[in-house]
Design a protein around this motif. Structure first.
Motif, short mmCIF file in Angstrom:
data_model
loop_
_atom_site.label_atom_id
_atom_site.label_comp_id
_atom_site.label_asym_id
_atom_site.label_seq_id
_atom_site.Cartn_x
_atom_site.Cartn_y
_atom_site.Cartn_z
N LEU A 157 0.94 -1.08 -0.12
CA LEU A 157 -0.08 0.07 0.14
C LEU A 157 0.83 1.18 0.07
CD1 LEU A 157 -2.92 -0.70 2.61
CD2 LEU A 157 -2.76 -1.57 0.38
N THR A 158 0.30 2.23 -0.71
CA THR A 158 0.95 3.55 -0.58
C THR A 158 0.93 4.09 0.83
OG1 THR A 158 -0.91 4.87 -1.29
CG2 THR A 158 0.61 3.75 -2.96
N VAL A 159 1.67 5.08 0.81
CA VAL A 159 1.67 5.90 2.31
C VAL A 159 0.15 6.56 2.52
CG1 VAL A 159 2.31 8.14 3.43
CG2 VAL A 159 4.05 6.72 2.44
N PHE A 160 -0.32 6.98 1.67
CA PHE A 160 -1.80 7.37 1.71
C PHE A 160 -2.63 6.21 2.02
CE2 PHE A 160 -6.08 8.62 0.44
CZ PHE A 160 -6.17 9.78 0.74
N GLU A 161 -2.59 5.06 1.39
CA GLU A 161 -3.23 3.98 1.68
C GLU A 161 -3.07 3.19 3.04
OE1 GLU A 161 -3.84 2.78 -3.30
OE2 GLU A 161 -2.23 1.99 -1.83
N ASN A 162 -2.02 3.23 3.61
CA ASN A 162 -1.54 2.71 4.72
C ASN A 162 -2.24 3.67 5.86
OD1 ASN A 162 0.67 0.54 5.54
ND2 ASN A 162 1.30 1.55 3.52
N ILE A 163 -2.46 4.79 5.71
CA ILE A 163 -3.22 5.70 6.83
C ILE A 163 -4.62 5.87 6.56
CG2 ILE A 163 -3.44 8.07 7.52
CD1 ILE A 163 -0.68 8.87 6.48
N GLU A 164 -5.06 5.51 5.43
CA GLU A 164 -6.43 5.48 4.87
C GLU A 164 -7.03 4.26 5.59
OE1 GLU A 164 -8.79 6.17 1.02
OE2 GLU A 164 -7.49 4.39 0.72
N TYR A 165 -6.32 3.03 5.41
CA TYR A 165 -6.68 1.53 5.92
C TYR A 165 -7.64 1.62 7.13
CZ TYR A 165 -6.75 -3.27 6.35
OH TYR A 165 -6.88 -4.64 6.74
N PRO A 166 -7.38 2.08 8.28
CA PRO A 166 -8.05 2.08 9.49
C PRO A 166 -9.38 2.95 9.45
CG PRO A 166 -6.14 3.36 10.07
CD PRO A 166 -5.86 2.80 8.46
N LEU A 167 -9.24 3.75 8.55
CA LEU A 167 -10.70 4.65 8.37
C LEU A 167 -11.57 3.96 7.53
CD1 LEU A 167 -8.99 8.11 7.81
CD2 LEU A 167 -10.01 7.32 9.72
N THR A 168 -11.27 3.34 6.50
CA THR A 168 -12.18 2.74 5.09
C THR A 168 -12.25 1.31 5.50
OG1 THR A 168 -10.47 2.34 3.90
CG2 THR A 168 -11.64 4.61 3.48
N VAL A 169 -11.23 0.84 6.06
CA VAL A 169 -11.49 -0.94 6.21
C VAL A 169 -11.89 -1.15 7.63
CG1 VAL A 169 -10.28 -2.99 6.24
CG2 VAL A 169 -9.94 -1.45 4.49
N VAL A 170 -11.52 -0.40 8.53
CA VAL A 170 -11.87 -0.83 9.95
C VAL A 170 -12.97 0.02 10.59
CG1 VAL A 170 -11.09 -0.99 12.45
CG2 VAL A 170 -9.41 -1.43 10.54
N LYS A 171 -13.17 1.20 10.10
CA LYS A 171 -14.15 2.04 10.73
C LYS A 171 -15.17 2.20 9.73
CE LYS A 171 -13.45 5.20 13.74
NZ LYS A 171 -13.62 4.48 15.14
N LYS A 172 -15.08 1.97 8.64
CA LYS A 172 -16.19 2.00 7.54
C LYS A 172 -16.55 3.27 7.11
CE LYS A 172 -16.21 -2.52 7.37
NZ LYS A 172 -15.31 -3.23 6.59
N ILE A 173 -15.51 4.51 7.25
CA ILE A 173 -15.81 5.84 6.67
C ILE A 173 -15.75 5.75 5.35
CG2 ILE A 173 -14.84 7.94 6.91
CD1 ILE A 173 -13.91 7.53 9.86
N PRO A 174 -16.86 6.86 4.86
CA PRO A 174 -16.76 6.62 3.49
C PRO A 174 -15.42 7.28 2.63
CG PRO A 174 -18.82 7.50 4.46
CD PRO A 174 -17.85 7.36 5.35
N LYS A 175 -15.20 6.85 1.51
CA LYS A 175 -13.80 7.33 0.87
C LYS A 175 -13.64 8.77 0.71
CE LYS A 175 -11.73 3.59 -0.89
NZ LYS A 175 -9.95 3.52 -1.10
N ASP A 176 -14.65 9.54 0.59
CA ASP A 176 -14.66 11.05 0.25
C ASP A 176 -14.12 11.80 1.72
OD1 ASP A 176 -15.01 10.67 -2.39
OD2 ASP A 176 -17.20 11.68 -2.19
N GLU A 177 -14.88 11.26 2.75
CA GLU A 177 -14.54 11.74 4.05
C GLU A 177 -13.01 11.30 4.48
OE1 GLU A 177 -16.32 11.48 8.61
OE2 GLU A 177 -17.59 10.68 7.09
N ALA A 178 -12.76 10.08 4.40
CA ALA A 178 -11.61 9.50 4.66
C ALA A 178 -10.32 10.58 3.99
CB ALA A 178 -11.41 8.00 4.35
#
Length: 228
Positions: A99-120
């Motif tokens: 995963l990219t740097v961005f995707e590593n940070i995004e992971y707990p938001l979208t995968v774990v907490k299910k936050i919408p992509k735009d907000e994440a």
């Protein structure tokens, strides 16, 4: 108090012996403090952090995290509680190489907490800028330095806005200059986000940045100096 521990003990059993890793630790930690556990390897620092971080349960004693008696939670409840309240920073960074740097940070938001992509996306961009990595989001972990990897790890820990961040030897794989910079960054982020930071180290040179210092030795804890 964000953390309350009363006479907490942790015993590990092998086939032949019982090893008491934590020997009756009691402490209270207020919200928004910058705390250091210092001591040699094998002293019990990681075990204490694992108990505070709800990764491990005490063998006896009481622990409340953010007012919740976590020892009474079942496996599913404790996993959700960790995701909602606690961020982790590891000495080995623990970034996912694919995963990219961005995707590593995004992971707990979208995968774990299910936050919408735009907000994440907005949350990731904001935290990347705060840790000085705003222009590095497209890179992969093998394309950035150790100090930069730890900045990404700090961003990933904070992006979910946890009450507590646990950092186990966060500077162990860094040189002296990067170690100092990472501790200063953690302190800065603590002040900005009002998050309670608890980090362990065996490096007495960086521990002076902590507001409260606890010495850990042979599974026991003592306060080293008064709050600054």
């Amino acid at each position: 108090m964000v953390i309350e521990m009363k006479n907490v003990k942790k015993v590990y059993h092998t086939e032949e012996i019982a090893v008491e890793a934590i020997k009756g630790v009691s402490l209270d930690i207020e919200e928004g403090k910058f705390i250091s556990f210092i001591g040699p390897s094998g002293a019990g620092k990681s075990t204490l952090l694992n108990i505070i971080g709800c990764i491990d349960k005490p063998s006896s004693g009481e622990i409340k995290v953010n007012g919740i008696d976590v020892a009474k939670l079942n496996r599913k409840e404790i996993a959700k509680f960790r995701g909602d309240n606690i961020g982790f920073i590891f000495q080995s960074f623990n970034l996912m190489p694919v995963l990219t740097v961005f995707e590593n940070i995004e992971y707990p938001l979208t995968v774990v907490k299910k936050i919408p992509k735009d907000e994440a996306k907005k949350m990731v961009e904001e935290i990347l800028n705060e840790v000085g990595m705003g222009d590095q989001g497209h890179k992969f972990p093998n394309q950035i330095s150790g100090g930069q990897k730890q900045r990404v790890a700090i961003a990933r820990a904070l992006v979910t806005k946890p009450k507590i961040v646990i950092a186990d030897e966060p500077t162990a794989n860094l040189d002296s200059e990067n170690s100092y910079n990472i501790i200063k960054l953690m302190h800065k982020m603590k002040n900005k986000h009002k998050t309670t930071f608890i980090f362990s180290t065996h490096d007495y040179k960086i521990v002076k940045e902590a507001e409260i210092i606890f010495e850990v030795e042979d599974g026991m804890l003592k306060k080293r100096e008064e709050e600054k």
